[in-house]
Design an enzyme around this catalytic site. Structure first.
Site, mmCIF file in Angstrom:
data_model
loop_
_atom_site.group_PDB
_atom_site.id
_atom_site.type_symbol
_atom_site.label_atom_id
_atom_site.label_comp_id
_atom_site.label_asym_id
_atom_site.label_seq_id
_atom_site.Cartn_x
_atom_site.Cartn_y
_atom_site.Cartn_z
ATOM 1 N N LYS A 118 4.329 18.216 -36.122
ATOM 2 C CA LYS A 118 3.040 18.143 -35.444
ATOM 3 C C LYS A 118 2.104 19.239 -35.949
ATOM 4 O O LYS A 118 2.517 20.365 -36.217
ATOM 5 C CB LYS A 118 3.219 18.272 -33.934
ATOM 6 C CG LYS A 118 3.991 17.117 -33.303
ATOM 7 C CD LYS A 118 3.231 15.799 -33.460
ATOM 8 C CE LYS A 118 3.924 14.650 -32.745
ATOM 9 N NZ LYS A 118 3.809 14.713 -31.292
ATOM 10 N N GLN A 167 17.762 19.363 -28.103
ATOM 11 C CA GLN A 167 17.076 18.256 -28.759
ATOM 12 C C GLN A 167 16.971 18.627 -30.231
ATOM 13 O O GLN A 167 17.184 19.784 -30.599
ATOM 14 C CB GLN A 167 15.688 18.058 -28.149
ATOM 15 C CG GLN A 167 14.823 19.301 -28.240
ATOM 16 C CD GLN A 167 13.681 19.298 -27.250
ATOM 17 O OE1 GLN A 167 13.781 18.769 -26.151
ATOM 18 N NE2 GLN A 167 12.544 19.886 -27.643
ATOM 19 N N ASP A 188 8.590 14.124 -33.497
ATOM 20 C CA ASP A 188 9.294 15.207 -34.177
ATOM 21 C C ASP A 188 10.545 15.646 -33.428
ATOM 22 O O ASP A 188 11.212 16.594 -33.838
ATOM 23 C CB ASP A 188 8.364 16.405 -34.364
ATOM 24 C CG ASP A 188 7.778 16.927 -33.049
ATOM 25 O OD1 ASP A 188 7.714 16.147 -32.087
ATOM 26 O OD2 ASP A 188 7.379 18.107 -32.995
ATOM 27 N N ASP A 230 15.642 24.358 -21.424
ATOM 28 C CA ASP A 230 14.516 23.436 -21.488
ATOM 29 C C ASP A 230 14.925 22.049 -20.989
ATOM 30 O O ASP A 230 15.908 21.472 -21.464
ATOM 31 C CB ASP A 230 14.018 23.353 -22.941
ATOM 32 C CG ASP A 230 12.729 22.585 -23.081
ATOM 33 O OD1 ASP A 230 11.680 23.130 -22.710
ATOM 34 O OD2 ASP A 230 12.781 21.439 -23.563
ATOM 35 N N ASN A 231 14.166 21.533 -20.040
ATOM 36 C CA ASN A 231 14.350 20.157 -19.561
ATOM 37 C C ASN A 231 15.812 19.797 -19.268
ATOM 38 O O ASN A 231 16.310 18.769 -19.737
ATOM 39 C CB ASN A 231 13.791 19.165 -20.580
ATOM 40 C CG ASN A 231 12.277 19.143 -20.583
ATOM 41 O OD1 ASN A 231 11.634 19.359 -19.562
ATOM 42 N ND2 ASN A 231 11.700 18.899 -21.740
ATOM 43 N N GLU A 238 14.458 24.918 -16.400
ATOM 44 C CA GLU A 238 13.053 24.526 -16.541
ATOM 45 C C GLU A 238 12.978 23.028 -16.273
ATOM 46 O O GLU A 238 13.035 22.207 -17.188
ATOM 47 C CB GLU A 238 12.533 24.872 -17.944
ATOM 48 C CG GLU A 238 11.043 24.657 -18.122
ATOM 49 C CD GLU A 238 10.708 23.343 -18.814
ATOM 50 O OE1 GLU A 238 9.506 23.020 -18.919
ATOM 51 O OE2 GLU A 238 11.633 22.644 -19.284
ATOM 52 N N LYS A 247 1.997 26.202 -28.905
ATOM 53 C CA LYS A 247 3.181 25.408 -29.225
ATOM 54 C C LYS A 247 3.086 24.816 -30.622
ATOM 55 O O LYS A 247 4.121 24.481 -31.224
ATOM 56 C CB LYS A 247 3.341 24.264 -28.216
ATOM 57 C CG LYS A 247 3.677 24.702 -26.807
ATOM 58 C CD LYS A 247 4.078 23.525 -25.943
ATOM 59 C CE LYS A 247 2.972 22.501 -25.797
ATOM 60 N NZ LYS A 247 3.377 21.361 -24.950
ATOM 61 N N TYR A 248 1.867 24.664 -31.145
ATOM 62 C CA TYR A 248 1.694 23.967 -32.422
ATOM 63 C C TYR A 248 1.078 24.828 -33.514
ATOM 64 O O TYR A 248 0.980 24.386 -34.660
ATOM 65 C CB TYR A 248 0.809 22.729 -32.208
ATOM 66 C CG TYR A 248 1.346 21.805 -31.147
ATOM 67 C CD1 TYR A 248 2.488 21.044 -31.377
ATOM 68 C CD2 TYR A 248 0.739 21.730 -29.903
ATOM 69 C CE1 TYR A 248 2.994 20.220 -30.394
ATOM 70 C CE2 TYR A 248 1.241 20.902 -28.907
ATOM 71 C CZ TYR A 248 2.373 20.152 -29.163
ATOM 72 O OH TYR A 248 2.880 19.333 -28.179
#
Length: 672
Positions: free
Chosen positions: A266, A326, A361, A397-398, A426, A539-540
């Protein structure tokens, strides 16, 4: 069906604390006094007695303490946890024949005829068979003596003999023959032949103090370079440690530090078209350089990481790592373990989606994989890898998008050898799922605080999460912002909103965090209208921050962290209590801690203007009984933010708050 032993007559019910009937452990913290209660009763008029049994998993046997009777068949006792890790406790109760005998004897003695009385009714009372009662008591004391040892056994035998001597006398009036000390001695050796032990031992998990009270600071290492022409490194983060520690934080949290994939990378603002110089999202984990056990080459090496861990610890903080299970399409697992991913009918791997959002991604893991056991083992090994490098705090995360049974197994397995490890979930999802993660082992949990902005909803939500039954397993960690969440209140409320939400976070909850330096610098521009994404999100892309900007809220952050450290009342959630204010835009609440041998009771009273645009005023109606203050009493309130002091009297007191100056009072209350 007859029970195995029908002479166990005592019933033990409603033991607290317990979570889902003992399916999960209640959670507490090192040094806590664990208050245990239960309903305990038996048939008839016999007295019952009970004791609380407790032990750490490393203990050889049970420790015990007597339980005290409360009204309506309720009993209570407590014990202090002096080790972290797994504990268990249960209750043992029995018919106390000796205590029943003592009570009955006192009644008999009180009902003796009185020959000297001028009242004929008292002279003519029926005989009470007191000599026979003495004989029965002697038998009970003989039995207690057999259970005793050493000098105490002899004392009990001598006492039994004295009762037999009394039984042989022909006295007109008898006195009660047992001293309180003798009653206490006999009670130490109860008859447990038919004692009832609660059906299940109840589990308890004890975290270290950092699990209860913590202040988190999140930053992106790649944005820390003092040279605007290059990528930040772990060494650059190390140079910032004195500044972050001076702000009063005790946990420095880094987003993923692993290699970032190239496939479907991204670009800025989540663009699907990334240029050759675009860095991509750190959450797109994995490349040819490695996966979850590797470090992005531009950040440094494992040796650099080890130095950062040591330097963070030397500065009085801990390093927390983001664990995001992930993978980018380039992650080594994709080729080595294709069964760990979901394959679509066209042969491609399913990427992450939250329609209409697409994350091409990122590949999510398949927890219904035929090789689920291999997947579980590998994910656990990721934690273990970083634990062996000195990390003890993880922000996950998640976790709600991974199998809940996995977390319960994984965290318990890691805690077996590393009980001081802390895990922050989170998960902004449905309450039952968030609570299930906490029950399954997560030490702390993100909350809905970010979206609770009104007075009624803030009070209702915090009363839910800081009181039993939820507080028995759920420890909140509140964040006014994250890299994913720029709430509308911050977008439109300006600097006063940032101050207000920071004060709420630091005083409502014992654990909180901010994503910086975006927060202290007031970053508030969304990617688009009605969006919680930041414009030019870190983040990007790499961001350049002026940490010394004159408008920075760093001084307020520092002051609030100092207040939190200096006041034990703010270091726990369980004492939170809300007080009425006649203005719906003003929220008032207190926290308190009891007096100790070395310090007086600590009371913090916070009053916050929830309107970032206008001055608000009102009358605070204090719950004086809760604060331990008498009616008509004058007391001192010291504003720890403005460094001013006021004398308040009785329950009703006036406040006025201008949000552009300071949207809150944080008072330390002192009785005069």
């Amino acid at each position: 069906m007859k029970p195995a032993e029908g002479r166990e007559r005592v019933i033990v019910e409603e033991i607290q604390p317990q979570v889902d009937c003992g399916r999960y452990p209640a959670r507490r913290f090192l040094g806590d006094n664990i208050a245990v209660s239960a309903a305990i009763f038996s048939d008839g008029h016999d007295h019952v007695a009970a004791r609380l049994l407790y032990k750490h998993e490393g203990d050889n046997g049970w420790q015990s303490t007597a339980m005290a009777a409360l009204p309506n068949d309720l009993w209570s006792a407590s014990f202090t946890v002096d080790k972290i890790g797994a504990w268990s406790f249960t209750i043992q109760a029995w018919v106390d024949h000796l205590d029943t005998w003592c009570a009955d004897l006192k009644k008999r003695l009180a009902a003796q005829p009185d020959p000297a009385s001028t009242d004929p009714a008292k002279r003519e009372l029926p005989p009470q068979d007191i000599p026979l009662a003495f004989t029965i008591g002697a038998l009970l004391l003989d039995q207690a003596a057999k259970r005793a040892t050493g000098p105490e056994a002899k004392q009990l035998r001598d006492l039994a003999a004295s009762l037999r001597s009394l039984a042989a006398e022909n006295a007109a009036v008898y006195e009660y023959p047992l001293s309180p000390e003798m009653e206490e001695l006999a009670a130490r050796y109860p008859d447990l032949s038919f004692a009832t032990t609660a059906a299940h031992e109840l589990p308890l998990w004890v975290d270290r103090e950092r699990g209860r009270f913590s202040s988190w600071y999140e930053l992106f290492p790649r944005s820390t370079s003092p040279d605007p022409t290059r990528h930040g490194t772990l060494a650059d983060v190390e140079l910032l440690l004195p500044e972050i520690a001076a702000m009063g934080f005790d946990i420095l949290y880094l987003p993923p530090i692993h290699p970032i994939g190239r496939a479907f990378r991204k670009g800025p603002n989540n663009s699907v078209a990334a240029g050759p110089e675009d860095e991509g999202s750190p959450w797109a984990i994995g490349s040819a350089e490695g996966g979850h056990k590797a470090i992005h080459a531009k950040l440094g090496t494992l040796a650099d990481f080890d130095r950062l861990v040591a330097a963070t610890r030397a500065s009085g903080m801990e390093l927390a790592l983001d664990i995001a299970f992930q993978c980018s399409p380039d992650h080594p697992w994709v080729a080595e373990h294709p069964d760990w991913f979901i394959h679509r009918p066209d042969g491609t791997i399913q990427y992450a989606e939250n329609p209409p959002k697409k994350y091409q991604d990122i590949y999510p893991l398949n927890f219904e994989s035929p090789d689920w056991q291999g997947l579980w083992d590998e994910l656990r090994s990721v934690f273990q890898f970083w634990i062996e490098r000195g990390v003890r705090v993880f922000r996950v995360d998640n976790p709600h998008t991974k199998a809940l049974p996995f977390w319960e197994w994984c965290i318990a397995d890691l805690h077996h050898d590393t009980p001081d490890a802390l895990f922050l979930a989170e998960a902004f999802t449905r309450p039952h799922v968030m609570y299930s993660l906490a029950k399954g082992g997560f030490s702390q949990s993100y909350t809905y605080f970010t979206w609770r902005t009104g007075k009624a909803e803030l009070q209702a939500y915090f009363e839910e999460i800081t009181r039993p039954p939820v507080s028995d397993f759920f420890t909140p960690n509140v964040w006014p912002n994250t890299p994913d969440i720029l709430h509308a209140s911050l977008q439109t409320g300006g600097r006063p909103a940032f101050m207000q939400r920071l004060i709420l976070a630091t005083t409502l909850a014992a654990s909180y965090g901010i994503y910086g330096p975006a927060y202290e610098l007031g970053e508030n521009v969304p990617a688009k209208a009605v969006s919680e994404e930041y414009l030019n999100s870190e983040k990007y892309e790499i961001r350049r921050w002026d940490r010394a900007a004159p408008h920075s809220l760093a001084p307020l952050v520092t002051l609030l962290n100092q207040i939190r450290r200096a006041n034990p009342a703010l270091q726990s959630d369980l004492s939170l209590h809300f007080h009425h204010v006649d203005n719906p835009q003003i929220l008032c609440y207190s926290k308190s801690s009891p007096a100790t041998a070395t310090a007086p009771a600590n009371i913090i009273l916070t009053v916050v203007n929830l309107d970032p645009h206008n001055e608000q005023a009102g009358w605070v109606d204090l719950d004086l009984k809760h604060l331990g203050i008498g009616h008509e009493e004058t007391f001192t309130v010291e504003d720890l933010l403005a460094h001013t002091t006021y004398q308040w009297k009785d329950r009703s007191n006036y406040v006025a708050l201008r949000p552009d100056v300071m949207p809150a009072h944080v008072f330390r209350v002192t009785r005069n």
